[in-house]
Design a protein around this motif. Structure first.
Motif, PDB file in Angstrom:
ATOM      1  N   UNK A   1       0.834  -1.207   0.000  1.00  9.12           N
ATOM      2  CA  UNK A   1       0.000   0.000   0.000  1.00  9.12           C
ATOM      3  C   UNK A   1       0.866   1.254   0.000  1.00  9.12           C
ATOM      4  N   UNK A   2       1.983   1.218   0.729  1.00 16.41           N
ATOM      5  CA  UNK A   2       2.887   2.365   0.734  1.00 16.41           C
ATOM      6  C   UNK A   2       3.442   2.653  -0.647  1.00 16.41           C
ATOM      7  N   UNK A   3       3.787   1.580  -1.386  1.00 17.43           N
ATOM      8  CA  UNK A   3       4.272   1.755  -2.755  1.00 17.43           C
ATOM      9  C   UNK A   3       3.181   2.335  -3.647  1.00 17.43           C
ATOM     10  N   UNK A   4       1.969   1.782  -3.548  1.00 21.61           N
ATOM     11  CA  UNK A   4       0.869   2.243  -4.399  1.00 21.61           C
ATOM     12  C   UNK A   4       0.496   3.688  -4.083  1.00 21.61           C
ATOM     13  N   UNK A   5       0.380   4.006  -2.798  1.00 22.87           N
ATOM     14  CA  UNK A   5       0.045   5.383  -2.406  1.00 22.87           C
ATOM     15  C   UNK A   5       1.156   6.334  -2.831  1.00 22.87           C
ATOM     16  N   UNK A   6       2.412   5.895  -2.701  1.00 21.76           N
ATOM     17  CA  UNK A   6       3.533   6.718  -3.135  1.00 21.76           C
ATOM     18  C   UNK A   6       3.490   7.002  -4.626  1.00 21.76           C
ATOM     19  N   UNK A   7       3.142   5.980  -5.417  1.00 18.53           N
ATOM     20  CA  UNK A   7       3.017   6.183  -6.863  1.00 18.53           C
ATOM     21  C   UNK A   7       1.883   7.157  -7.182  1.00 18.53           C
TER      22      UNK A   7
ATOM     23  N   UNK B   1       6.406   6.967   0.576  1.00 18.02           N
ATOM     24  CA  UNK B   1       5.352   5.963   0.684  1.00 18.02           C
ATOM     25  C   UNK B   1       5.887   4.630   1.175  1.00 18.02           C
ATOM     26  N   UNK B   2       7.016   4.192   0.636  1.00 16.92           N
ATOM     27  CA  UNK B   2       7.592   2.908   1.047  1.00 16.92           C
ATOM     28  C   UNK B   2       8.094   2.970   2.483  1.00 16.92           C
ATOM     29  N   UNK B   3       8.726   4.086   2.861  1.00 15.67           N
ATOM     30  CA  UNK B   3       9.214   4.224   4.232  1.00 15.67           C
ATOM     31  C   UNK B   3       8.063   4.131   5.232  1.00 15.67           C
ATOM     32  N   UNK B   4       6.981   4.854   4.954  1.00 14.74           N
ATOM     33  CA  UNK B   4       5.821   4.792   5.841  1.00 14.74           C
ATOM     34  C   UNK B   4       5.154   3.419   5.782  1.00 14.74           C
ATOM     35  N   UNK B   5       5.146   2.805   4.598  1.00  7.78           N
ATOM     36  CA  UNK B   5       4.571   1.470   4.461  1.00  7.78           C
ATOM     37  C   UNK B   5       5.312   0.438   5.283  1.00  7.78           C
ATOM     38  N   UNK B   6       6.641   0.537   5.302  1.00  9.37           N
ATOM     39  CA  UNK B   6       7.446  -0.396   6.112  1.00  9.37           C
ATOM     40  C   UNK B   6       7.119  -0.240   7.591  1.00  9.37           C
ATOM     41  N   UNK B   7       7.000   1.008   8.040  1.00  6.92           N
ATOM     42  CA  UNK B   7       6.715   1.261   9.453  1.00  6.92           C
ATOM     43  C   UNK B   7       5.340   0.728   9.853  1.00  6.92           C
ATOM     44  N   UNK B   8       4.329   0.998   9.016  1.00  2.00           N
ATOM     45  CA  UNK B   8       2.975   0.517   9.316  1.00  2.00           C
ATOM     46  C   UNK B   8       2.918  -1.002   9.215  1.00  2.00           C
ATOM     47  N   UNK B   9       3.621  -1.581   8.236  1.00  2.00           N
ATOM     48  CA  UNK B   9       3.662  -3.033   8.092  1.00  2.00           C
ATOM     49  C   UNK B   9       4.244  -3.692   9.334  1.00  2.00           C
ATOM     50  N   UNK B  10       5.316  -3.087   9.868  1.00  2.00           N
ATOM     51  CA  UNK B  10       5.938  -3.643  11.075  1.00  2.00           C
ATOM     52  C   UNK B  10       4.978  -3.616  12.259  1.00  2.00           C
ATOM     53  N   UNK B  11       4.174  -2.553  12.343  1.00  2.00           N
ATOM     54  CA  UNK B  11       3.219  -2.456  13.449  1.00  2.00           C
ATOM     55  C   UNK B  11       2.145  -3.525  13.363  1.00  2.00           C
TER      56      UNK B  11
ATOM     57  N   UNK C   1       2.196   6.099  11.891  1.00  2.00           N
ATOM     58  CA  UNK C   1       1.855   4.780  12.435  1.00  2.00           C
ATOM     59  C   UNK C   1       0.713   4.904  13.442  1.00  2.00           C
ATOM     60  N   UNK C   2       0.811   5.886  14.333  1.00  2.00           N
ATOM     61  CA  UNK C   2      -0.253   6.114  15.314  1.00  2.00           C
ATOM     62  C   UNK C   2      -1.571   6.434  14.623  1.00  2.00           C
ATOM     63  N   UNK C   3      -1.510   7.258  13.581  1.00  2.00           N
ATOM     64  CA  UNK C   3      -2.695   7.620  12.805  1.00  2.00           C
ATOM     65  C   UNK C   3      -3.291   6.387  12.127  1.00  2.00           C
ATOM     66  N   UNK C   4      -2.427   5.513  11.591  1.00  2.00           N
ATOM     67  CA  UNK C   4      -2.900   4.308  10.909  1.00  2.00           C
ATOM     68  C   UNK C   4      -3.616   3.365  11.866  1.00  2.00           C
ATOM     69  N   UNK C   5      -3.087   3.230  13.063  1.00  2.00           N
ATOM     70  CA  UNK C   5      -3.719   2.354  14.049  1.00  2.00           C
ATOM     71  C   UNK C   5      -5.117   2.870  14.394  1.00  2.00           C
ATOM     72  N   UNK C   6      -5.243   4.188  14.561  1.00  2.00           N
ATOM     73  CA  UNK C   6      -6.558   4.768  14.858  1.00  2.00           C
ATOM     74  C   UNK C   6      -7.538   4.593  13.711  1.00  2.00           C
ATOM     75  N   UNK C   7      -7.075   4.807  12.480  1.00  2.00           N
ATOM     76  CA  UNK C   7      -7.947   4.634  11.315  1.00  2.00           C
ATOM     77  C   UNK C   7      -8.337   3.171  11.153  1.00  2.00           C
ATOM     78  N   UNK C   8      -7.405   2.264  11.460  1.00  2.00           N
ATOM     79  CA  UNK C   8      -7.713   0.838  11.386  1.00  2.00           C
ATOM     80  C   UNK C   8      -8.809   0.445  12.359  1.00  2.00           C
ATOM     81  N   UNK C   9      -8.795   1.051  13.549  1.00  2.00           N
ATOM     82  CA  UNK C   9      -9.850   0.767  14.524  1.00  2.00           C
ATOM     83  C   UNK C   9     -11.203   1.283  14.043  1.00  2.00           C
ATOM     84  N   UNK C  10     -11.215   2.474  13.444  1.00  2.00           N
ATOM     85  CA  UNK C  10     -12.467   3.007  12.889  1.00  2.00           C
ATOM     86  C   UNK C  10     -12.930   2.184  11.691  1.00  2.00           C
ATOM     87  N   UNK C  11     -11.970   1.742  10.878  1.00  2.00           N
ATOM     88  CA  UNK C  11     -12.302   0.920   9.724  1.00  2.00           C
ATOM     89  C   UNK C  11     -12.909  -0.412  10.119  1.00  2.00           C
TER      90      UNK C  11
END
Length: 264
Positions: free
Chosen positions: A42-48, A56-66, A103-113
Motif C-alpha cells: 500500500x505504501x508503494x501504491x500510495x507513493x506512486x 510511501x515505502x518508508x511509511x509502508x514499512x513502518x505501518x507493516x511492522x506495526x 503509524x499512530x494515525x494508521x492504528x486509529x484509522x484501522x480501529x475506525x475501519x
C-alpha cells in the motif's frame, strides 16, 4: 475543488477496496488481501499515486511492522489493516507527518475501519438470507445477485467512499491538528508510534521462536545488519546457507539414528 487531489483520493479508495478481504477481483485474498492489502505494498501504491514513492515505502514499512503479527482468529479482527494502510499512509504523506505519527494515525484509522467492516458483515447477513431463499426457489439469477453483486456493491461503497473523503477532506484537518497540538504531545505520538513496529516484531517473534536456541539466529541477524553489513540481500543469502547446513546436519543425524536402529 482540487480535481487532482480528488482523483488521487479516489484511486487510493479503490485500491483500499481491491485489497480488502472480501474483494474477489485480484485472485481473491491471494492477490488482494495478502498482496495489495498489505501496508508495505500500500505504501508503494500510495507513493506512486501521490508522486513520492520513497516516502510511501518508508511509511509502508513502518505501518507493516506495526501490523506484522496481526492474525484473524475465527474471523475476528482487532483492526482493519487495509483502512489503516491506505487511509493512514495517505493522510500521513499529505500532512507531511513523521513516521511515528503516521503509524499512530494508521492504528486509529484501522480501529475506525473495523467498525465499517463489521457493519458490512451485518449487511451481508441480509444478502445471505436472500440467497438462501433464492436457492430454495430455484432462482439462479437471485443466487448470483445476492452472493456476488449486492455484497460487492456494499463493500465498494463502505471502503471507497470513506477513504476517498478522508484523504480528500482530512489532509487539511490533519495538518492543522498537528500544527495545533503541543510539541510535547507530538513527541509522545512519535515515541509511541515508534514503539508499535517494535511491538509488532516482538509479537511475530513470539509466534515463530518455539525454542530458545532459535533466538541465537535472530540475534545473529540483528548484529549482522546493525554492525557488520547493512544489506538485506546478503543477510538473506547467508541465512539460506545456514538453514541448508542445519537441514543437512539434521538429515544426516536422522540417517545415523535409523542405521543404528537397524543394527540393533
Amino acid at each position: 475543488m482540487d480535481l487532482v487531489l480528488f482523483i488521487q483520493a479516489l484511486l487510493i479508495g479503490i485500491f483500499c477496496y481491491l485489497g480488502s478481504v472480501s474483494s474477489p477481483w485480484l485472485m481473491g485474498v491471494t492477490g488482494g488481501y495478502y498482496v495489495v492489502g498489505r501496508p508495505l505494498v500500500a505504501g508503494l501504491i500510495v507513493g506512486l499515486i501521490l508522486g513520492d514513492v520513497t516516502t510511501g515505502i518508508i511509511l509502508g514499512v513502518a505501518v507493516q511492522a506495526a501490523f506484522i503479527a496481526t492474525i484473524s482468529t475465527g474471523g475476528t479482527q482487532n483492526s482493519e489493516i487495509t483502512y489503516a494502510a491506505y487511509g493512514g499512509i495517505a493522510l500521513g504523506m499529505l500532512a507531511h507527518a513523521s513516521t511515528g505519527v503516521t503509524v499512530t494515525l494508521s492504528v486509529g484509522i484501522g480501529a475506525l475501519g473495523l467498525i465499517l467492516h463489521n457493519f458490512m458483515m451485518v449487511i451481508n447477513s441480509y444478502w445471505n438470507r436472500r440467497a438462501e431463499q433464492a436457492a430454495n426457489d430455484g432462482d439462479a439469477k437471485g443466487i448470483v445477485w445476492n452472493n456476488a453483486i449486492y455484497p460487492q456493491i456494499g463493500n465498494f461503497i463502505l471502503r471507497v467512499v470513506p477513504v476517498t473523503l478522508a484523504v480528500y477532506l482530512g489532509q487539511g484537518f490533519v495538518s492543522d491538528a498537528l500544527k495545533a497540538i503541543p510539541k510535547d504531545v507530538t513527541t509522545m505520538m512519535n515515541v509511541l508510534g515508534g514503539l508499535l513496529p517494535a511491538l509488532g516484531i516482538a509479537l511475530l517473534m513470539n509466534l515463530l521462536i518455539r525454542e530458545k536456541a532459535h533466538f541465537i539466529f535472530f540475534l545473529a541477524g540483528f548484529v549482522f545488519i546493525a554492525f557488520i553489513k547493512n544489506n538485506m540481500i546478503a543477510l538473506t543469502v547467508f541465512a539460506i546457507l545456514i538453514a541448508y547446513i542445519i537441514y543437512l546436519v539434521k538429515q544426516k543425524a536422522g540417517s545415523t539414528v535409523e542405521l543404528e536402529d537397524e543394527v540393533i
